[in-house]
Design an enzyme around this catalytic site. Structure first.
Site: not given
Ligand code: UD1
Length: 334
Positions: A124, A149, A153
């Site tokens: 990742s 997590y 990795k």
């Molecule tokens: C995270 C992990 C990544 C993992 C991926 C899938 C880290 C740094 N990143 O990525 O390693 O492979 O999850 O499990 O640990 N968001 C919202 N509202 C929500 C959900 C998300 O605003 O309800 C935003 C988050 O703040 C972020 C973006 O959407 O900015 C993407 O979030 P998400 O899909 O959870 O992925 P990452 O956090 O980037």
């Protein structure tokens, strides 16, 4: 090739199994179904016309894994199996370290016992941690993460690197995914997490399906053009093809290679919300809430190594990702 796919009933695993079968490989899935559904195996067969071998098994279970290797010759392994919820890993670190590290160590021991020397590992972008500038390049230090997590990795990449040092004839490709979203074009496979989703696209899809009231965007005051976080979202079907390319590479090489799989473009949370609305002709209820602990403001891939080394690049658009995610969500909510 006979390819063992651990975690092959999961989100990325199942899409990869479809690509492998369509490319003419024989597939053996090992999955304990702790975060996947058995129906996925039948759906893979509906899409490809071929039924992969399936063993419901925790790949940390050495005797069980040995019997899989005894039953079928395994030429190569793609290793997806592992716990992957960032927030849960903070609350249950021992469970994450035990499961993710144990399963990898057991897998390597059994591979060694049976002379299998080709491995593609599901890593990742989280391994780049909070210290590197973006876009992330494989030459940057990947030695610090932000959650248990993510640390699993980092640690597994280390274990594989040390293993290859001791066994230079072995090939390990460490695929560092950015943010996979979207679903299979058929609408039969997709991201369908148990409980309330943690990741953005499954959450959006459940809001669109009316199963959740509204999306909360975590933070609107980041130093980005619209104040919401930037990520490099890529279509899961592109990601699956990346595994096929990595497998082909491993078939003819030795050594360890880390490779980013991303598009090379960042898009904001709000940008993705609007793209989903446009692609699917609907309005999504959302609000801007507080930041989520541990989120980085922005990161995306330098995707040039994947192109040079594997001949891979992402071809699907954000529109494709949003349309396929919604098609799958409608099917999953029935
Ligand atoms: C995270 C992990 C990544 C993992 C991926 C899938 C880290 C740094 N990143 O990525 O390693 O492979 O999850 O499990 O640990 N968001 C919202 N509202 C929500 C959900 C998300 O605003 O309800 C935003 C988050 O703040 C972020 C973006 O959407 O900015 C993407 O979030 P998400 O899909 O959870 O992925 P990452 O956090 O980037």
């Amino acid at each position: 090739m006979n390819v063992l796919v651990t975690g092959g009933a999961g989100y990325i695993g199942s899409h990869t199994v479809v690509e492998l079968l369509e490319a003419g490989h024989q597939v053996i899935i090992v999955d304990d179904l702790s975060n996947a559904k058995v129906e996925v195996i039948g759906r893979i067969e509906r899409i490809t016309g071929k039924r992969p071998a399936f063993h419901q098994l925790d790949c940390g279970h050495k005797a069980g894994l040995r019997s899989v290797f005894q039953g079928d010759r395994v030429d190569a392994v793609i290793h997806f199996a592992g716990f992957k919820a960032v927030g849960e890993s903070v609350k249950k670190p021992l469970q994450y370290y035990r499961n993710n590290l144990d399963s990898t160590l057991t897998l390597l021991e059994v591979m060694e016992e049976f002379g299998c020397k080709k491995l593609v590992f599901s890593s990742s972008a989280t391994v780049y941690g909070p210290d590197n500038a973006h876009p992330y390049k494989e030459s940057m230090p990947a030695i610090r993460s932000t959650s248990p997590y993510g640390w699993t990795k980092v640690m597994i990449e280390r274990i594989l690197t040390d293993y290859v040092t001791a066994h230079p004839e072995f090939c390990a490709v460490l695929l560092r995914y950015f943010n996979p979203i979207g679903a299979h074009d058929s609408g039969l496979l997709g991201d369908d997490p148990n409980g309330i989703p943690n990741n953005l696209m499954p959450y959006i899809a459940r809001v669109a399906a009316g199963q959740l009231e509204k999306l909360t965007i975590f933070g609107g005051d980041y130093p980005t053009p619209d104040g919401t976080c930037l990520r490099d979202y890529l279509h899961v079907e592109d990601l699956a093809v990346g595994h096929l390319k990595a497998l082909e590479y491993a078939g003819t090489h030795s050594g360890v290679e880390a490779v980013n799989l991303g598009t090379g473009n960042g898009i904001s949370v709000l940008g993705l919300v609007h793209a989903f609305e446009k692609a699917n002709g609907m309005a999504l209820p959302y609000e801007i809430g507080p930041r989520r602990d541990g989120d980085l403001p922005a990161f995306w891939a330098d995707a040039s190594k994947a192109k040079e080394l594997l001949g891979w690049e992402a071809v699907h658009t954000v529109d494709d990702m949003c349309r396929s995610a919604w098609k799958f969500a409608q099917m999953a909510s029935k």
